[in-house]
Design an enzyme around this catalytic site. Structure first.
Site, PDB file in Angstrom:
ATOM      1  N   GLU A  44       0.826  -1.202   0.000  1.00 44.97           N
ATOM      2  CA  GLU A  44       0.000   0.000   0.000  1.00 44.97           C
ATOM      3  C   GLU A  44       0.864   1.258   0.000  1.00 44.97           C
ATOM      4  O   GLU A  44       1.781   1.408   0.808  1.00 44.97           O
ATOM      5  CB  GLU A  44      -0.924   0.048   1.222  1.00 44.97           C
ATOM      6  N   ASP A 105       9.265   5.401  15.227  1.00 42.26           N
ATOM      7  CA  ASP A 105       9.007   6.815  14.985  1.00 42.26           C
ATOM      8  C   ASP A 105       9.374   7.570  16.263  1.00 42.26           C
ATOM      9  O   ASP A 105       8.823   7.300  17.326  1.00 42.26           O
ATOM     10  CB  ASP A 105       7.517   6.999  14.648  1.00 42.26           C
ATOM     11  N   ASP A 107       9.760  11.394  17.794  1.00 43.33           N
ATOM     12  CA  ASP A 107       9.324  12.738  17.463  1.00 43.33           C
ATOM     13  C   ASP A 107       9.696  13.682  18.598  1.00 43.33           C
ATOM     14  O   ASP A 107       9.458  13.361  19.765  1.00 43.33           O
ATOM     15  CB  ASP A 107       7.806  12.689  17.294  1.00 43.33           C
TER      16      ASP A 107
END
Lengths: 399, 499
Positions: A44, A105, A107
């Site tokens: 995807e 991830d 951040d």
């Protein structure tokens, strides 16, 4: 640099960027992990177009299709999802996830309660050091502890970093496995209402935590100086809340408040205080055995967004995608070089395509380095995949 | 009657002597039984097994004993004896490879009963999870109480071959093994034999950082093999339950079984607060309602939303589903979140980034599943990260902060101390119940299992309905100790998440 350019010119620049600079070939090879064509067509992709219009469940069969799609849609942002058992555009609700890189991830917004230089979307070279520490710690754990090889580190485009692991074992790891890896790497726990978020107990320290502390110690003094964790009375107050023992807390408070505001001196004073206190109170130190380590970790240890790692089908921004707000390229970097990254040397789409820009030459060079880093990884990944398929074929023959 | 589970696998037990079929007290239950048994035996075996599993849950929830501790095991075994289940007590106490008739008979019952309950508990995800957790506890407990020679023969019988690492390798790693392996101080790690397994075979040890990892391998001492085994056992059971569920239709053609199997699991279905929304609650009344009828976890989210005009994902999920549960309609919900969020962001951003999730909670987007509000144990076991304020305040608040909050709400000093004390001791739900009594000025001492239950009980009091609703009596005559089944059911999620 960014400010002088206008977001509105993006639609004009993106087609040029995708044609001339985006490493399409490497991108497709990385995604297909040497197994083409099956996994590539079932992967995807998601595009964000102008005005935050999302296109999900896109897929491509080969590089040519990818090129056409990029030209046609000209996405402002490019995200990557999982590999499904069918083309994702076809059976999106009963589709089963077959594989997905293990991703992390990190951040800087998750550091808002510790960083003092910037908040929220802002970021500077001072708080970038948190990312350097995070990258080195996580990279070492993934390599040494879990034995992963194909680890890709990417600047997220604004205020953080992403990590993609393409090893076969990582790609096919199930969700309890992903959760376990995430939890293994997570040391900071607790929300708004808890002051002390790290608890290491009183037994031996796990080897992985010791290794992380060695990394933290390399940068700790610098970070303390940059961030001035202990310089104002508010910061001091929240620091003191991390000391569980009341007697020690009082002592430290009295001593630090009398001192000049330099955080590094105050920290040293606290460490001396603590050591002294340990000598005087041999008993009752159990719950504070690793207090120094716990505080260092709370200040500097990587703060992962675990939901991204645990989820199988979480979309994550692609390497070399442009960040629509900053115009910065999500460059691939080597973990050893994380410490040398300067935020304003990260190429932006504007400077790359503007010959007259003063940063043009430097940004071009950095872009080339980033593509080279990506290339190295893709090559070694393809090699590893070839070896794996060969051994697999051999073992199945033996049966 | 005939009791057969149809499976694709062709392996079946050849009806040899019981010694061959059941060589060991501990089984992996890989092969279903094929004997004929009477309906009566079927029923009693099922009920006895249920008693056994419930007994494990009781030891942890009601007695509050630390799972797998000595006291915990002692309680389970003596309780089994009291309930007349001596054969289970024996299987749990000292598993071995005895060949006496009672040993074999006990193993046969254990085997058949396990498979009967698979049928009763394969229906829904929640039942499956409860069943797997209990069976896993049982398996682990039995493994842990086993003697070394019995363990060795268990490995042999189940074809589990592992070779330990060489002394050279061990000496090279000993520093790290000592740092990272979880063991008691009185044990000498030099005497341990270490084995190398892939890290994903011992996820529970990896998760809690209790094992040394190097290059993708976990180095485990002998005693930690239970992790490898239970991971295998769990996976096997999960798959088998999926298979059983698939074939449920065939089994249910036998009406004699249907009523029994359904009865068994029905006694475990607590209220999930999903369809109780006959009353609609207008959002204008939320501020008022939150004063007395919201549990602290929701009140805190409500106030944070009102003051910061934002909640992070975990908070939106926990609070959003709760609001749905008390009867806030989708339209109202959208309006409520929109009004707050747009105070700090553009309407456009809200519609694009947040409205989807709200419709999702109501089953209007994505997989269109109608999500249920979280219960207490899910909330208690949730992870709360920096900047987040969801979770259970009794667990996720420093006691100083909790105390100030409660004082701020005007609770009297005694009540504040009671609540904080309970929270400190780790009795979060009792703390919540004390809070309920304090704000609603009663002393019901309810067992709070669900934030929406808190809301409903409080509303009942305010509206002057019947004071205490008598807990729904179990229709079935199954087991007498069935009264607080909601609690047990929730408990299953604890172990699921901790592992």
């Amino acid at each position: 640099m960014v400010g002088q350019y206008d977001e509105n010119v993006l639609p004009d620049m993106l087609p040029v960027y995708y044609t001339r600079l985006f490493p399409q070939n490497l991108f497709c090879r990385w995604l297909s992990c040497g197994n083409s064509p099956q996994p590539l067509s079932n992967r995807e992709l998601s595009f964000t177009l102008a005005d935050d219009v999302y296109l999900r469940y896109l897929s491509i069969n080969n590089q040519k299709e990818f090129f056409t799609l990029l030209q046609k849609k000209c996405p402002h942002k490019l995200d990557i999802g999982a590999v499904y058992n069918t083309k994702p555009s076809v059976g999106r609700h009963d589709a089963v996830v077959l594989a997905r890189e293990l991703v992390f991830d990190i951040d800087l917004t998750d550091y808002d309660e510790v960083r003092t230089c910037c908040q929220e979307a802002k970021v500077c070279d001072k708080c970038w050091k948190f990312m350097v520490v995070a990258c080195e710690i996580i990279n070492a754990a993934l390599k040494d502890d879990f034995g992963f090889q194909s680890i890709l580190w990417v600047f997220s485009g604004r205020r953080g970093i992403h990590c993609w692991i393409s090893d076969y074992e990582a790609r096919t790891l199930d969700s309890p496995g992903r959760a376990a890896v995430a939890d293994y790497l997570c040391l900071i726990m607790g929300g708004e209402n808890q002051s002390k978020k790290v608890h290491l107990g009183s037994d031996n320290l796990h080897s992985s935590i010791r290794r992380a502390l060695i990394v933290i110690d390399k940068y700790f003094d610098d970070i303390v100086q940059d961030q001035e964790f202990l310089s104002t009375s508010d910061r001091l107050k929240s620091f003191l809340k991390m000391i569980p023992d009341e007697a020690l807390r009082k002592q430290v408070q009295e001593n630090l408040e009398r001192m000049p505001t330099s955080s590094i001196d105050r920290w040293k004073c606290f460490v001396n205080n603590y050591n002294q206190f340990c000598k005087e109170n041999l008993h009752g130190m159990r719950k504070m055995k690793y207090l120094i380590e716990e505080i260092k970790i709370q200040y500097c240890y990587p703060r992962l967004d675990v939901n991204v790692t645990k989820g199988f089908n979480h979309l994550l921004k692609s390497p070399f995608s442009i960040h629509p707000k900053t115009g910065k390229v999500s460059v691939v970097f080597k973990p050893d070089n994380a410490k040398d990254i300067k935020l304003d040397e990260i190429p932006t789409i504007y400077t790359l395509l503007d010959d007259s820009s003063s940063d043009n030459v430097q940004h071009q060079t950095n872009m080339r380095t980033a593509v080279k880093n990506f290339q190295e990884l893709v090559f070694s990944l393809e090699k590893a995949e070839a070896v794996r398929r060969k051994t697999e074929a051999n073992t199945s023959l033996e049966f | 009657m005939e009791f057969k589970i149809k499976r694709k696998s062709v392996k079946t037990v050849t009806t040899g002597s019981l010694v061959d079929v059941y060589p060991h007290d501990l089984q992996m239950y890989k092969i279903p039984p094929t004997d004929n048994i009477s309906l009566q035996e079927f029923e009693s075996l099922a009920l006895e097994r249920l008693t056994l599993l419930r007994c494990l849950a009781t030891a942890t929830t009601l007695k509050g004993l630390r799972i797998f501790s000595e006291e915990w095991t002692d309680f389970v075994i003596s309780d089994l004896k009291n309930q007349g289940l001596k054969y289970y007590a024996k299987l749990c106490e000292k598993s071995g490879c005895g060949t006496l008739q009672p040993d074999l008979e006990a193993r046969r019952k254990d085997h058949i009963a396990h498979f009967i309950l698979r049928l009763a508990y394969c229906r829904t995800e929640e039942l499956r999870r409860w069943f797997i957790s209990r069976e896993l506890e049982l398996f682990k407990m039995r493994f842990m109480t086993m003697k070394t020679d019995a363990i060795d023969s268990f490995f042999k019988i189940n074809n589990l071959c592992y070779t330990n690492i060489s002394d050279d390798e061990k000496n090279e790693l000993i520093k790290y093994l000592r740092e990272s392996t979880f063991y008691h101080n009185n044990q000498n790690i030099e005497n341990f034999k270490f084995y190398k397994v892939k890290f994903y075979e011992v996820l529970d040890l990896v998760k809690s950082r209790k094992v040394y990892l190097r290059g993708g391998y976990a180095y485990i001492p002998h005693k930690d093999f239970i992790s490898v085994l239970s991971a295998q056992f769990r996976m096997l059971l999960r798959q088998s339950l999926a298979v059983a569920c698939h074939h449920l239709g065939e089994i249910e053609q036998d009406e004699r079984l249907v009523s029994l199997l359904k009865g068994l699991h029905q006694s475990y279905s607590g209220n999930d607060f999903i369809s109780d929304t006959k009353v609609t609650v207008p959002i204008e009344s939320l501020d008022f309602l939150s004063a007395k009828s919201f549990p602290l976890c929701m009140k805190q989210l409500h106030e944070h939303l009102r003051s910061a005009h934002h909640l992070k994902h975990g908070g939106r999920l926990q609070y959003g589903l709760y609001l749905k549960g008390i009867g806030v309609t989708l339209e109202d919900s959208l309006r409520f979140w929109r009004e707050e969020f747009t105070k700090i962001m553009e309407l456009d951003k809200f519609e694009k980034q947040y409205a989807y999730n709200i419709r999702y909670n109501y089953g209007k987007e994505g997989s269109k599943k109608n999500y249920t509000p979280f219960n207490c144990l899910k909330i208690i076991n949730t992870n709360v990260g920096p900047g987040e304020c969801h979770g259970c305040p009794y667990r996720h608040c420093d006691s100083g902060i909790l105390k100030n909050k409660l004082k701020g709400y005007g609770l009297d000093a005694q009540a504040v101390n009671d609540v904080v004390d309970m929270a400190k001791k780790g009795h979060y739900q009792i703390a919540c119940s004390k809070y309920f009594d304090a704000v609603n000025k009663t002393d019901l001492g309810l067992g709070i299992n669900h934030p929406n239950q808190f809301f409903e009980e409080s509303q009942k009091l305010l509206k002057g309905d019947i004071k205490i609703e008598v807990k729904k009596e179990e229709k079935s005559n199954i087991v007498k100790t069935e009264s607080n089944n909601i609690e047990d059911m929730d408990f299953d999620e604890i172990t699921e998440w901790k592992e």
